[in-house]
Every structure is written in structure tokens, then in C-alpha cells.
Design a protein around this motif. Structure first.
Motif, PDB file in Angstrom:
ATOM      1  N   GLN A  34       0.863  -1.179   0.000  1.00  0.00           N
ATOM      2  CA  GLN A  34       0.000   0.000   0.000  1.00  0.00           C
ATOM      3  C   GLN A  34       0.895   1.223   0.000  1.00  0.00           C
ATOM      4  O   GLN A  34       2.104   1.112  -0.173  1.00  0.00           O
ATOM      5  CB  GLN A  34      -0.917  -0.032   1.211  1.00  0.00           C
ATOM      6  CG  GLN A  34      -0.193  -0.133   2.528  1.00  0.00           C
ATOM      7  CD  GLN A  34      -1.143  -0.407   3.672  1.00  0.00           C
ATOM      8  OE1 GLN A  34      -2.330  -0.556   3.487  1.00  0.00           O
ATOM      9  NE2 GLN A  34      -0.600  -0.479   4.870  1.00  0.00           N
ATOM     10  N   HIS A  60       1.510   5.181  -4.890  1.00  0.00           N
ATOM     11  CA  HIS A  60       0.138   5.017  -5.382  1.00  0.00           C
ATOM     12  C   HIS A  60      -0.037   3.602  -5.918  1.00  0.00           C
ATOM     13  O   HIS A  60       0.878   3.040  -6.506  1.00  0.00           O
ATOM     14  CB  HIS A  60      -0.167   6.020  -6.499  1.00  0.00           C
ATOM     15  CG  HIS A  60      -1.586   5.976  -6.966  1.00  0.00           C
ATOM     16  ND1 HIS A  60      -2.641   6.425  -6.201  1.00  0.00           N
ATOM     17  CD2 HIS A  60      -2.131   5.511  -8.111  1.00  0.00           C
ATOM     18  CE1 HIS A  60      -3.772   6.247  -6.876  1.00  0.00           C
ATOM     19  NE2 HIS A  60      -3.482   5.692  -8.033  1.00  0.00           N
ATOM     20  N   TYR A  62      -2.486   1.368  -8.439  1.00  0.00           N
ATOM     21  CA  TYR A  62      -3.477   1.544  -9.499  1.00  0.00           C
ATOM     22  C   TYR A  62      -4.549   0.464  -9.463  1.00  0.00           C
ATOM     23  O   TYR A  62      -4.626  -0.398 -10.336  1.00  0.00           O
ATOM     24  CB  TYR A  62      -2.790   1.535 -10.865  1.00  0.00           C
ATOM     25  CG  TYR A  62      -1.894   2.719 -11.108  1.00  0.00           C
ATOM     26  CD1 TYR A  62      -2.411   3.983 -11.288  1.00  0.00           C
ATOM     27  CD2 TYR A  62      -0.514   2.566 -11.147  1.00  0.00           C
ATOM     28  CE1 TYR A  62      -1.597   5.066 -11.502  1.00  0.00           C
ATOM     29  CE2 TYR A  62       0.317   3.646 -11.374  1.00  0.00           C
ATOM     30  CZ  TYR A  62      -0.236   4.890 -11.545  1.00  0.00           C
ATOM     31  OH  TYR A  62       0.585   5.961 -11.762  1.00  0.00           O
ATOM     32  N   ASN A  63      -5.394   0.452  -8.448  1.00  0.00           N
ATOM     33  CA  ASN A  63      -6.584  -0.397  -8.419  1.00  0.00           C
ATOM     34  C   ASN A  63      -7.612   0.234  -7.486  1.00  0.00           C
ATOM     35  O   ASN A  63      -7.353   1.266  -6.867  1.00  0.00           O
ATOM     36  CB  ASN A  63      -6.253  -1.848  -8.032  1.00  0.00           C
ATOM     37  CG  ASN A  63      -5.720  -1.973  -6.633  1.00  0.00           C
ATOM     38  OD1 ASN A  63      -5.771  -1.046  -5.840  1.00  0.00           O
ATOM     39  ND2 ASN A  63      -5.205  -3.143  -6.324  1.00  0.00           N
ATOM     40  N   LYS A  64      -8.770  -0.388  -7.364  1.00  0.00           N
ATOM     41  CA  LYS A  64      -9.861   0.205  -6.590  1.00  0.00           C
ATOM     42  C   LYS A  64      -9.615   0.174  -5.096  1.00  0.00           C
ATOM     43  O   LYS A  64     -10.006   1.079  -4.377  1.00  0.00           O
ATOM     44  CB  LYS A  64     -11.172  -0.533  -6.888  1.00  0.00           C
ATOM     45  CG  LYS A  64     -11.679  -0.337  -8.285  1.00  0.00           C
ATOM     46  CD  LYS A  64     -12.964  -1.112  -8.487  1.00  0.00           C
ATOM     47  CE  LYS A  64     -13.445  -0.992  -9.902  1.00  0.00           C
ATOM     48  NZ  LYS A  64     -14.663  -1.781 -10.124  1.00  0.00           N
ATOM     49  N   THR A  65      -8.977  -0.892  -4.605  1.00  0.00           N
ATOM     50  CA  THR A  65      -8.855  -1.068  -3.161  1.00  0.00           C
ATOM     51  C   THR A  65      -7.693  -0.301  -2.549  1.00  0.00           C
ATOM     52  O   THR A  65      -7.691  -0.047  -1.347  1.00  0.00           O
ATOM     53  CB  THR A  65      -8.679  -2.557  -2.818  1.00  0.00           C
ATOM     54  OG1 THR A  65      -7.485  -3.028  -3.433  1.00  0.00           O
ATOM     55  CG2 THR A  65      -9.871  -3.363  -3.284  1.00  0.00           C
ATOM     56  N   GLY A  66      -6.687   0.040  -3.330  1.00  0.00           N
ATOM     57  CA  GLY A  66      -5.513   0.701  -2.778  1.00  0.00           C
ATOM     58  C   GLY A  66      -4.524  -0.266  -2.157  1.00  0.00           C
ATOM     59  O   GLY A  66      -3.568   0.146  -1.523  1.00  0.00           O
ATOM     60  N   ASP A  72      -0.362  -6.264  -9.924  1.00  0.00           N
ATOM     61  CA  ASP A  72      -0.876  -4.887  -9.920  1.00  0.00           C
ATOM     62  C   ASP A  72       0.235  -3.904 -10.259  1.00  0.00           C
ATOM     63  O   ASP A  72       1.409  -4.136  -9.969  1.00  0.00           O
ATOM     64  CB  ASP A  72      -1.451  -4.532  -8.549  1.00  0.00           C
ATOM     65  CG  ASP A  72      -2.773  -5.222  -8.278  1.00  0.00           C
ATOM     66  OD1 ASP A  72      -3.419  -5.661  -9.248  1.00  0.00           O
ATOM     67  OD2 ASP A  72      -3.148  -5.327  -7.103  1.00  0.00           O
TER      68      ASP A  72
END
Length: 146
Positions: A34, A60, A62-66, A72
């Protein structure tokens, strides 16, 4: 002493009748990669190989959940620059038959998805082949698979 669970801690009742709360979390283990996670660049790119006083850090995911898992893409801060990278291994245990690594391993990639280096120094999980996305160029420069 009586033990009572309450909220995010443990409530102890002392023989004197005065409750004491010990602060600890009952939540699950921390996520894989994270923001502000330290990572290790495992390809032979010039930016990832030269020693530096600060380790590369994720800024950062790059996905919805972080939360970054194997496959990923993340954004790294490395030597005062921002570079994109692909996660090829992390410390946290994953699903069944997914290897667990000693460090959070990433491969630097360019904006179009091409890897920056020409070799990957550590074994790459073979489950990366089954994931959707453009990983063929990263898999082509890998030498060992787990």
C-alpha cells in the motif's frame, strides 16, 4: 480479573473494580503493498541497481482497493523520481499455491508497459501467466519461475 471484549481493545476489570483498557487491534493483518510500503527493485535497470540512501517506496496503487497484490501496477518514488512498477512478489501470504517472498519485489516498467531492465534477478510466480493484462514482456525477461 474479568476479561471483556469491547471495541478495538480488551477491557480488564481490576479487583479494585476499576476498568482498564489495553489498546490493540482485533483486525486482520496488514495489506500486501500500500502507500508508503518499501519495495525492492529486482530487475537490472540502471535506476534500480545503483545504491541510494533511501529505499524505493510505493506512492500510489493503481486499483480500486488501494492494496497491491501480484500483478498490480504501482507508482514508485525512487531516487527523487516517479516511476511505474509491476508487483511480482510480496511478503504477505496470498491465496493457495501463491509463493510468499522475503521482500516486496517489483519490476520497473515504462508508461507503455515495457520493462526498463533486461533481466529479472528473482523467481517470478507462474500465476502471473494466468492473470489478465500485458505481462508477456515481463515474463519474457524472467529467468526462473516458481
Amino acid at each position: 480479573m474479568a476479561l471483556l471484549r469491547k471495541g478495538l481493545g480488551l477491557l480488564l476489570t481490576h479487583p479494585s473494580g476499576k476498568p482498564q483498557q489495553l489498546p490493540f487491534s482485533l483486525s486482520a493483518a496488514c495489506a500486501a503493498i500500500q502507500k508508503m510500503s518499501r519495495v525492492r527493485v529486482v530487475d537490472n535497470s540502471p535506476l534500480g541497481n545503483t545504491p541510494h540512501h533511501r529505499p524505493a517506496k510505493c506512492i500510489h496503487v493503481y486499483n480500486k482497493t488501494g492494496v497491491g497484490k501480484v500483478g498490480d501496477k504501482i507508482l514508485l518514488a525512487i531516487k527523487g523520481q516517479k516511476k511505474k512498477a509491476l508487483i511480482i512478489g510480496h511478503k504477505m501470504p496470498g491465496p493457495r499455491m501463491m509463493p510468499r517472498f522475503d521482500s516486496n519485489n517489483v519490476v520497473l516498467i515504462e508508461d507503455n508497459g515495457n520493462p526498463t531492465g533486461t533481466r529479472i534477478k528473482v523467481p517470478v510466480p507462474s500465476s502471473l501467466r494466468r492473470l489478465e493484462g500485458e505481462y508477456s514482456k515481463v515474463l519474457a525477461i524472467a529467468q526462473k519461475f516458481v
